[in-house]
Enzyme design. Structure first.
Site, PDB file in Angstrom:
ATOM      1  CB  SER A 215      -1.282  14.001  -2.501  1.00  0.00           C
ATOM      2  OG  SER A 215      -0.152  14.657  -2.651  1.00  0.00           O
TER       3      SER A 215
ATOM      4  CE1 TYR B 174       1.462   9.571  -5.707  1.00  0.00           C
ATOM      5  CE2 TYR B 174       2.012  11.604  -5.471  1.00  0.00           C
ATOM      6  CZ  TYR B 174       1.679  10.529  -4.860  1.00  0.00           C
ATOM      7  OH  TYR B 174       1.316  10.528  -3.490  1.00  0.00           O
TER       8      TYR B 174
ATOM      9  CE  LYS C  69      -2.021   9.098  -4.421  1.00  0.00           C
ATOM     10  NZ  LYS C  69      -2.264   7.939  -3.486  1.00  0.00           N
TER      11      LYS C  69
HETATM   12  P1  NAD Z   1       4.949   3.327   0.480  1.00  0.00           P
HETATM   13  O1  NAD Z   1       5.178   3.156  -1.008  1.00  0.00           O
HETATM   14  O2  NAD Z   1       5.779   3.293   1.646  1.00  0.00           O
HETATM   15  O3  NAD Z   1       3.387   2.642   0.718  1.00  0.00           O
HETATM   16  C1  NAD Z   1       2.503   2.041  -0.069  1.00  0.00           C
HETATM   17  C2  NAD Z   1       2.450   0.751  -0.202  1.00  0.00           C
HETATM   18  O4  NAD Z   1       1.497   0.299  -1.328  1.00  0.00           O
HETATM   19  C3  NAD Z   1       3.825  -0.226  -0.370  1.00  0.00           C
HETATM   20  O5  NAD Z   1       3.893  -1.062   0.584  1.00  0.00           O
HETATM   21  C4  NAD Z   1       3.464  -0.861  -1.797  1.00  0.00           C
HETATM   22  O6  NAD Z   1       4.189  -2.179  -1.650  1.00  0.00           O
HETATM   23  C5  NAD Z   1       1.951  -1.083  -1.809  1.00  0.00           C
HETATM   24  N1  NAD Z   1       1.401  -1.046  -3.240  1.00  0.00           N
HETATM   25  C6  NAD Z   1       2.012  -0.413  -4.434  1.00  0.00           C
HETATM   26  N2  NAD Z   1       1.060  -0.944  -5.291  1.00  0.00           N
HETATM   27  C7  NAD Z   1       0.317  -1.974  -5.002  1.00  0.00           C
HETATM   28  C8  NAD Z   1      -0.497  -2.794  -5.423  1.00  0.00           C
HETATM   29  N3  NAD Z   1      -0.787  -2.663  -6.880  1.00  0.00           N
HETATM   30  N4  NAD Z   1      -0.950  -3.696  -4.804  1.00  0.00           N
HETATM   31  C9  NAD Z   1      -0.697  -3.908  -3.511  1.00  0.00           C
HETATM   32  N5  NAD Z   1      -0.142  -3.102  -2.935  1.00  0.00           N
HETATM   33  C10 NAD Z   1       0.597  -2.118  -3.474  1.00  0.00           C
HETATM   34  O7  NAD Z   1       4.169   4.693   0.593  1.00  0.00           O
HETATM   35  P2  NAD Z   1       3.483   5.874   1.632  1.00  0.00           P
HETATM   36  O8  NAD Z   1       4.610   7.120   1.791  1.00  0.00           O
HETATM   37  O9  NAD Z   1       3.255   4.991   2.760  1.00  0.00           O
HETATM   38  O10 NAD Z   1       2.279   6.255   0.801  1.00  0.00           O
HETATM   39  C11 NAD Z   1       0.976   5.743   1.152  1.00  0.00           C
HETATM   40  C12 NAD Z   1      -0.079   6.245   0.214  1.00  0.00           C
HETATM   41  O11 NAD Z   1      -0.043   7.734   0.737  1.00  0.00           O
HETATM   42  C13 NAD Z   1       0.161   6.242  -1.102  1.00  0.00           C
HETATM   43  O12 NAD Z   1      -0.867   6.038  -1.825  1.00  0.00           O
HETATM   44  C14 NAD Z   1       0.842   7.563  -1.436  1.00  0.00           C
HETATM   45  O13 NAD Z   1       0.581   8.009  -2.800  1.00  0.00           O
HETATM   46  C15 NAD Z   1       0.097   8.515  -0.347  1.00  0.00           C
HETATM   47  N6  NAD Z   1       0.789   9.616  -0.308  1.00  0.00           N
HETATM   48  C16 NAD Z   1       1.996   9.709   0.371  1.00  0.00           C
HETATM   49  C17 NAD Z   1       2.645  10.822   0.458  1.00  0.00           C
HETATM   50  C18 NAD Z   1       4.128  10.880   0.983  1.00  0.00           C
HETATM   51  O14 NAD Z   1       4.615  12.037   1.084  1.00  0.00           O
HETATM   52  N7  NAD Z   1       4.636   9.745   1.622  1.00  0.00           N
HETATM   53  C19 NAD Z   1       1.945  12.024   0.176  1.00  0.00           C
HETATM   54  C20 NAD Z   1       0.554  12.040  -0.189  1.00  0.00           C
HETATM   55  C21 NAD Z   1       0.154  10.741  -0.319  1.00  0.00           C
END
Ligand code: NAD
Ligand code: UDP
Length: 338
Positions: free
Chosen positions: A124, A149, A153
């Site tokens: 991120s 959080y 990362k």
């Molecule tokens: P999201 O919560 O929709 O997706 C994350 C998924 O991981 C979910 O389906 C959740 O059920 C699953 N999960 C969580 N912990 C788990 C575990 N221990 N075992 C198995 N599954 C698990 O989030 P997103 O927005 O799709 O983000 C995806 C990734 O991108 C994440 O790592 C997030 O930190 C990163 N990210 C997101 C953003 C954003 O703004 N959405 C920005 C930067 C980075």
């Protein structure tokens, strides 16, 4: 090629699974559904006419991971699984460090034991902290994160980089996302946050649909063109395609690579409200509130490196992002109904 997608039922994961299938990859999703619904994958299957193999499993569950890895053969892992709510991470730091860090360490250990050493990791722009300069290039020094959080990362970037440094068989791509918003054009897939949304766009769409009566803008006294915070919003489908491009790089045995995935454009909160209203013909009432702790004034990417090395650039503009976010919310007032 067969790709393991952890967290593939989530917002970015499900959009990526769809793009992978459309590009001809076979996909296996592993998700514990802690923040998602299996319905997202049913929608992916409907849109692509292809099958997704799904395991409801936790990345902390070593036995289950070993069982899956003994049964399936993978060529690469795209690792989205993780907890991502900034505010919650301040309340529950241990849970965030355990889930994101211990979870990733377990996953990576099982991967190497089964000789899978290709990983694309969801990082991120938060790792830049309050950035030393904008537009932010990948050379910009990493900064102080303002919440657990963000630290997960930043720390995982370090862990994966060190593992690759020690064992050159690893190919590690760290993708630093800016602000993903929007939804699939079909209006059948999108972001489905639990409870009160923390992020700007899902909050706006919930105001638009009448679930919340107004948006609170967190501060209008920043040093930006209108005083409200500036971010680099990127369409989730563009972001998903970025992962498909990154897989091509993995195939070249790239070693360690880091890419920003952003558009290179910064929009303020007021710009987003205005664009949303213009794109959709809906009014978004708002009030100005105090700054949110930990927020920075300005954050936007230089997207040049991803363009040069991955041949990737974001295609969708801000009006598309606003229109697609609204199309999804309007058609699915209760998200996936989880
Ligand atoms: P999201 O919560 O929709 O997706 C994350 C998924 O991981 C979910 O389906 C959740 O059920 C699953 N999960 C969580 N912990 C788990 C575990 N221990 N075992 C198995 N599954 C698990 O989030 P997103 O927005 O799709 O983000 C995806 C990734 O991108 C994440 O790592 C997030 O930190 C990163 N990210 C997101 C953003 C954003 O703004 N959405 C920005 C930067 C980075
Ligand atoms: N924001 C806001 N009101 C909200 C949610 C967010 O004014 O209800 C602002 C926030 O202060 C930031 C921008 O919108 O300037 C993007 O916030 P978001 O939480 O979506 O992403 P961040 O960049 O903080 O991860």
């Amino acid at each position: 090629m067969r790709i393991l997608v952890t967290g593939g039922a989530g917002y970015i994961g499900s959009h990526t699974v769809l793009e992978l299938l459309n590009t001809g990859y076979e996909v296996v999703v592993l998700d514990n559904l802690s923040n998602s619904s299996p319905e997202s994958l049913k929608r992916v299957e409907k849109l692509t006419g292809k099958k997704v193999t799904f395991y409801e499993a936790d990345i902390l569950d070593r036995d289950k991971l070993n069982e899956i890895f003994s049964k399936e053969k993978f060529d690469a892992c795209i690792h989205f699984a993780g907890l991502k709510a900034v505010g919650e991470s301040v309340e529950k730091p241990w849970e965030y460090y355990e889930n994101n860090i211990a979870g990733t360490l377990t996953l990576v250990d099982v991967m190497r034991k089964h000789n899978l050493k290709n990983i694309i990791f969801s990082s991120s722009a938060t790792v830049y902290g309050d950035p030393a300069f904008v537009p932010i290039t990948e050379e910009c020094p990493k900064g102080q994160c303002t919440n657990p959080y963000g630290w997960t990362k930043s720390m995982l970037e370090q862990v994966l980089s060190d593992i690759q440094k020690a064992d050159k068989e690893w190919n590690v791509i760290l993708l630093r996302y800016f602000n993903p918003i929007g939804a699939h054009k079909s209006g059948t897939m999108g972001e489905d946050p639990n409870g009160i949304p923390n992020n700007l766009m899902p909050y706006i769409t919930q105001v638009a649909i009448g679930k919340r009566d107004h948006l609170t803008i967190f501060g209008n006294d920043y040093d930006t063109h209108d005083g409200t915070g500036v971010r680099d919003y990127i369409h989730v489908v563009d972001l998903a395609i970025g992962h498909v491009k990154a897989l091509n790089k993995i195939k070249e045995n790239c070693g360690l690579k880091i890419y920003n995935l952003g558009t290179g454009h910064g929009y303020s909160v007021l710009d987003i409200v205005k664009n949303f209203e213009e794109a959709n013909g809906v009014k978004i009432p708002y009030e100005i509130g105090p700054r949110r702790s930990g927020d920075i004034a300005t954050c936007y990417a230089s997207a040049d490196k991803a363009k040069e090395e991955l041949g990737w650039t974001a295609q969708y503009g801000i009006k598309d992002m606003c229109a697609d976010a609204w199309n999804w919310q309007k058609n699915n007032p209760n998200g996936y109904g989880k």
